[in-house]
Design a protein around this motif. Structure first.
Motif, mmCIF file in Angstrom:
data_model
loop_
_atom_site.group_PDB
_atom_site.id
_atom_site.type_symbol
_atom_site.label_atom_id
_atom_site.label_comp_id
_atom_site.label_asym_id
_atom_site.label_seq_id
_atom_site.Cartn_x
_atom_site.Cartn_y
_atom_site.Cartn_z
ATOM 1 N N MET A 1 -49.939 -124.141 0.866
ATOM 2 C CA MET A 1 -49.865 -124.349 -0.578
ATOM 3 C C MET A 1 -49.296 -125.727 -0.889
ATOM 4 S SD MET A 1 -50.417 -123.513 -3.639
ATOM 5 C CE MET A 1 -50.565 -121.817 -4.126
ATOM 6 N N ALA A 2 -48.276 -126.148 -0.169
ATOM 7 C CA ALA A 2 -47.682 -127.464 -0.386
ATOM 8 C C ALA A 2 -48.714 -128.563 -0.162
ATOM 9 C CB ALA A 2 -46.484 -127.668 0.542
ATOM 10 N N ALA A 3 -49.491 -128.445 0.894
ATOM 11 C CA ALA A 3 -50.531 -129.441 1.172
ATOM 12 C C ALA A 3 -51.545 -129.504 0.034
ATOM 13 C CB ALA A 3 -51.230 -129.116 2.492
ATOM 14 N N ASN A 4 -51.912 -128.352 -0.503
ATOM 15 C CA ASN A 4 -52.885 -128.328 -1.592
ATOM 16 C C ASN A 4 -52.305 -128.884 -2.889
ATOM 17 O OD1 ASN A 4 -54.770 -127.314 0.151
ATOM 18 N ND2 ASN A 4 -54.621 -125.215 -0.553
ATOM 19 N N ILE A 5 -51.030 -128.680 -3.125
ATOM 20 C CA ILE A 5 -50.385 -129.271 -4.304
ATOM 21 C C ILE A 5 -50.335 -130.784 -4.150
ATOM 22 C CG2 ILE A 5 -48.244 -129.461 -5.630
ATOM 23 C CD1 ILE A 5 -47.726 -126.477 -4.874
ATOM 24 N N ARG A 6 -50.010 -131.270 -2.962
ATOM 25 C CA ARG A 6 -49.990 -132.718 -2.726
ATOM 26 C C ARG A 6 -51.369 -133.322 -2.964
ATOM 27 N NH1 ARG A 6 -46.367 -131.177 1.587
ATOM 28 N NH2 ARG A 6 -48.090 -131.162 3.074
ATOM 29 N N LYS A 7 -52.422 -132.637 -2.497
ATOM 30 C CA LYS A 7 -53.795 -133.121 -2.717
ATOM 31 C C LYS A 7 -54.122 -133.165 -4.203
ATOM 32 C CE LYS A 7 -55.613 -131.340 1.626
ATOM 33 N NZ LYS A 7 -56.422 -130.269 2.242
ATOM 34 N N ALA A 8 -53.746 -132.127 -4.929
ATOM 35 C CA ALA A 8 -54.009 -132.069 -6.371
ATOM 36 C C ALA A 8 -53.270 -133.193 -7.093
ATOM 37 C CB ALA A 8 -53.597 -130.706 -6.927
ATOM 38 N N ALA A 9 -52.020 -133.436 -6.702
ATOM 39 C CA ALA A 9 -51.236 -134.501 -7.328
ATOM 40 C C ALA A 9 -51.850 -135.866 -7.035
ATOM 41 C CB ALA A 9 -49.789 -134.442 -6.844
ATOM 42 N N ALA A 10 -52.272 -136.084 -5.802
ATOM 43 C CA ALA A 10 -52.886 -137.360 -5.437
ATOM 44 C C ALA A 10 -54.173 -137.588 -6.233
ATOM 45 C CB ALA A 10 -53.174 -137.395 -3.936
ATOM 46 N N ALA A 11 -54.957 -136.536 -6.405
ATOM 47 C CA ALA A 11 -56.211 -136.646 -7.159
ATOM 48 C C ALA A 11 -55.947 -137.015 -8.619
ATOM 49 C CB ALA A 11 -56.995 -135.336 -7.082
ATOM 50 N N ARG A 12 -54.778 -136.640 -9.126
ATOM 51 C CA ARG A 12 -54.416 -136.955 -10.517
ATOM 52 C C ARG A 12 -53.604 -138.244 -10.619
ATOM 53 N NH1 ARG A 12 -52.341 -131.201 -13.049
ATOM 54 N NH2 ARG A 12 -53.782 -129.851 -11.907
ATOM 55 N N ALA B 1 -53.585 -125.237 -9.826
ATOM 56 C CA ALA B 1 -52.902 -124.270 -10.682
ATOM 57 C C ALA B 1 -51.398 -124.309 -10.444
ATOM 58 C CB ALA B 1 -53.441 -122.862 -10.439
ATOM 59 N N ALA B 2 -50.986 -124.399 -9.191
ATOM 60 C CA ALA B 2 -49.549 -124.462 -8.882
ATOM 61 C C ALA B 2 -48.937 -125.753 -9.425
ATOM 62 C CB ALA B 2 -49.330 -124.349 -7.377
ATOM 63 N N LEU B 3 -49.674 -126.859 -9.319
ATOM 64 C CA LEU B 3 -49.183 -128.129 -9.862
ATOM 65 C C LEU B 3 -49.027 -128.030 -11.378
ATOM 66 C CD1 LEU B 3 -48.373 -131.078 -9.524
ATOM 67 C CD2 LEU B 3 -50.816 -131.678 -9.613
ATOM 68 N N ASP B 4 -49.991 -127.414 -12.041
ATOM 69 C CA ASP B 4 -49.881 -127.213 -13.490
ATOM 70 C C ASP B 4 -48.631 -126.408 -13.827
ATOM 71 O OD1 ASP B 4 -52.211 -128.621 -14.032
ATOM 72 O OD2 ASP B 4 -53.468 -126.823 -14.150
ATOM 73 N N GLN B 5 -48.348 -125.384 -13.034
ATOM 74 C CA GLN B 5 -47.167 -124.557 -13.271
ATOM 75 C C GLN B 5 -45.899 -125.387 -13.096
ATOM 76 O OE1 GLN B 5 -46.874 -121.064 -10.759
ATOM 77 N NE2 GLN B 5 -44.955 -120.426 -11.708
ATOM 78 N N ILE B 6 -45.844 -126.183 -12.051
ATOM 79 C CA ILE B 6 -44.673 -127.045 -11.795
ATOM 80 C C ILE B 6 -44.480 -128.041 -12.940
ATOM 81 C CG2 ILE B 6 -43.759 -128.869 -10.300
ATOM 82 C CD1 ILE B 6 -45.235 -127.308 -7.962
ATOM 83 N N LEU B 7 -45.546 -128.718 -13.312
ATOM 84 C CA LEU B 7 -45.445 -129.696 -14.390
ATOM 85 C C LEU B 7 -45.030 -129.033 -15.704
ATOM 86 C CD1 LEU B 7 -48.572 -131.906 -13.624
ATOM 87 C CD2 LEU B 7 -46.175 -132.418 -13.111
ATOM 88 N N GLY B 8 -45.513 -127.822 -15.929
ATOM 89 C CA GLY B 8 -45.141 -127.068 -17.123
ATOM 90 C C GLY B 8 -43.652 -126.780 -17.180
ATOM 91 N N MET B 9 -43.049 -126.558 -16.028
ATOM 92 C CA MET B 9 -41.608 -126.290 -15.977
ATOM 93 C C MET B 9 -40.802 -127.515 -16.456
ATOM 94 S SD MET B 9 -41.502 -124.194 -12.389
ATOM 95 C CE MET B 9 -39.735 -123.926 -12.359
ATOM 96 N N PHE B 10 -41.406 -128.698 -16.324
ATOM 97 C CA PHE B 10 -40.763 -129.934 -16.749
ATOM 98 C C PHE B 10 -41.270 -130.400 -18.113
ATOM 99 C CE2 PHE B 10 -40.151 -130.014 -12.167
ATOM 100 C CZ PHE B 10 -38.821 -130.387 -12.069
ATOM 101 N N GLY B 11 -42.127 -129.585 -18.737
ATOM 102 C CA GLY B 11 -42.700 -129.943 -20.036
ATOM 103 C C GLY B 11 -43.696 -131.086 -19.940
#
Length: 105
Positions: A19-30, A93-103
């Motif tokens: 999951m961590a690897a996939n979040i890192r990939k999603a963040a890099a893509a953004r 989806a996990a990245l969206d959840q994390i970012l949401g926690m920080f507004g």
């Protein structure tokens, strides 16, 4: 966006590693700057002073009060990864959840 340092925990650290690897990939893509590491739940105390977000695997949701207690006194957001995102290892989806926690979503 501030650079975030996220710790993902599960029982042994294995499934959260994917999951961590996939979040890192999603963040890099953004084009986002985020550090995501996976560890076992027993190591949270070793990293609490280095992180600003602790995400718990949904199968460990019952440990949320204990994890919040460990993070008390630190500026750490604590949450449980949504089951649907975790089951599919959906980094976006996990990245969206994390970012949401920080507004920041």
């Amino acid at each position: 966006m501030k650079k975030h340092n996220v710790l993902l925990v599960c029982g042994s650290g294995a499934s959260s590693g994917f999951m961590a690897a996939n979040i890192r990939k999603a963040a890099a893509a953004r084009g986002l700057s985020i550090t995501v590491n996976a560890r076992s739940e027993s190591s949270v105390e070793d990293y609490v002073d280095e992180i600003d977000c602790l995400m718990i695997g949904p199968h460990l949701a019952s440990t949320l009060p204990e994890m919040e207690e460990i993070c008390e006194g630190y500026d750490v957001k604590v949450g449980v990864i949504e089951q649907a995102a975790y089951a599919r290892l959906n980094g976006d989806a996990a990245l969206d959840q994390i970012l949401g926690m920080f507004g920041e979503a």
